[in-house]
Write an enzyme that holds these catalytic residues in place. Structure first.
Site, PDB file in Angstrom:
ATOM      1  CB  CYS A  33      -2.847   1.771 -11.426  1.00  0.00           C
ATOM      2  SG  CYS A  33      -4.171   0.945 -10.577  1.00  0.00           S
ATOM      3  CB  CYS A  37      -5.145   1.581 -14.432  1.00  0.00           C
ATOM      4  SG  CYS A  37      -6.231   0.366 -13.659  1.00  0.00           S
ATOM      5  CB  CYS A  64      -3.845  -2.438 -10.243  1.00  0.00           C
ATOM      6  SG  CYS A  64      -5.347  -2.556 -11.206  1.00  0.00           S
ATOM      7  CB  CYS A  67      -3.426  -1.681 -15.198  1.00  0.00           C
ATOM      8  SG  CYS A  67      -2.798  -1.122 -13.603  1.00  0.00           S
TER       9      CYS A  67
END
Ligand SMILES: [Zn+2]
Length: 351
Positions: A33, A37, A64, A67
């Site tokens: 991330c 995030c 991810c 994000c």
């Protein structure tokens, strides 16, 4: 210089100012991330930090979906570098934090914190350092202290005298006399590329070089600063010094692409511009001497760029190893072509 502690703090705060400066991976979910995030925060013990998306993916982590860390890799660092260039080129204007924050599209709060984390100085300290660098260059070249002071953007000589004790460590006239009275502390350490000497004034790192023996390295330091008082670092070293050494070691092992040591280097205005530019060449990339000259608006100055690279005193922190010949040949390197080759290969392997 970003360390794990700073990274974790940024993750805990979901600090978007750090987006692009690093990524974090979560072992338990297999996802990596951006610091900001919005998803639920992981436990510290399951988190690892990565400087690039590629490094995270090499460990089998997926980006991810919330994000989208892969969408703007490096954006944060690029923004900080752009801001550095902006400060350098506007150093004769009063730069407020509001003004700089508006330019960078960040809140003042974010700007202050991310800039300091990436560069090691606050924006204001950086602007002052640019003026001092320019002043140092002008003082070496000019006979007229007053003219040098104005040229460096200080506006009046009373202002520089007010500040010079805190910045130059001495008044401009004494600086011209060879920096007598300068205190330099140094230490040597083994590194994957040979023995390394790092030396610093109380303003920042002034010398990072490779050498065969500790004696030869100390000799090189004393040639560079003949009038300074050289003192070996006490053991154990101060916290700051230890952090710089650790940063260099991690960098050389491929574990830390951002090597933003606070620097105290002096040079002519042109060399300073070259060195500043070198610090914007991304990790793992190279430029030709001609590219650098063109980027500085002096397309015919490739030779002068090569000389500026050769006169670099702080290896790695000013990454002159990222400049090669236009033909793809490595060109020169003050500390040997084998080292240059090894550094470039190491950086490339991390991408
Ligand atoms: Zn995420």
């Amino acid at each position: 210089m970003l360390d794990a502690e700073q990274c974790w703090e940024a993750v805990r705060r979901r600090d978007r100012g750090f987006d692009g400066l690093f990524f974090f991976g979560v072992r338990t979910t297999g996802v990596y991330c951006k610091p900001s995030c919005p998803a639920r925060q992981p436990l510290r013990r399951n988190v690892r930090f990565y400087s690039t998306t590629a490094a995270a993916e090499r460990e089998g982590l997926r980006p991810c979906k919330r994000c989208r860390p892969e969408s703007a890799p490096g954006a944060g660092l690029t923004r900080i570098h752009e801001l550095c260039r902006y400060i350098e080129t506007h150093r004769d204007e009063p730069l407020t934090l509001e003004h700089l924050a508006a330019y960078a599209g960040l809140s003042r709060f974010h700007l202050q914190r991310t800039f300091k984390a990436a560069v090691g100085l606050s924006p204001k300290q950086y602007a002052d350092a640019c003026r001092v660098q320019s002043l140092k260059g002008a003082l070496k070249e000019s006979k007229d202290v007053a003219a040098a002071v104005y040229e460096a953007g200080f506006g009046s000589s009373s202002r520089v005298y007010e500040r010079s004790d805190a910045r130059l460590g001495m008044t401009p006239n004494r600086y011209r006399q060879g920096g007598r009275g300068l205190q330099i502390t140094y230490a040597t350490a083994p590194s994957p590329l040979g023995l390394l000497l790092i030396a610093a004034t109380d303003r920042g790192v002034c010398f990072v070089q490779f050498g065969k023996t500790a004696t030869a390295l100390r000799e090189a330091l004393s040639q560079e600063y003949p009038d300074a008082a050289l003192e070996p670092m006490r053991q154990p070293p101060s916290r700051e010094f230890h952090r710089w050494m650790e940063g260099l070691r991690r960098y050389l092992e491929g574990g830390q692409p951002i090597l933003a040591l606070p620097l105290d280097v002096r040079a002519t205005a042109f060399r300073m511009r070259v060195w500043n530019y070198l610090q914007t060449i991304p990790y793992g990339e190279v430029r030709s001497y001609r590219d650098v000259a063109a980027a500085l608006g002096k397309p015919t100055a490739a030779r002068a760029v090569a000389r500026a690279c050769a006169s670099n005193r702080v290896a790695l922190a000013i990454p002159c190893h990222r400049v090669i010949r236009g033909t793809g040949e490595l060109g020169g390197y003050r500390w040997g072509l084998d080292r240059k080759r090894a550094l470039l290969a190491m950086e490339k392997a991390q991408l």
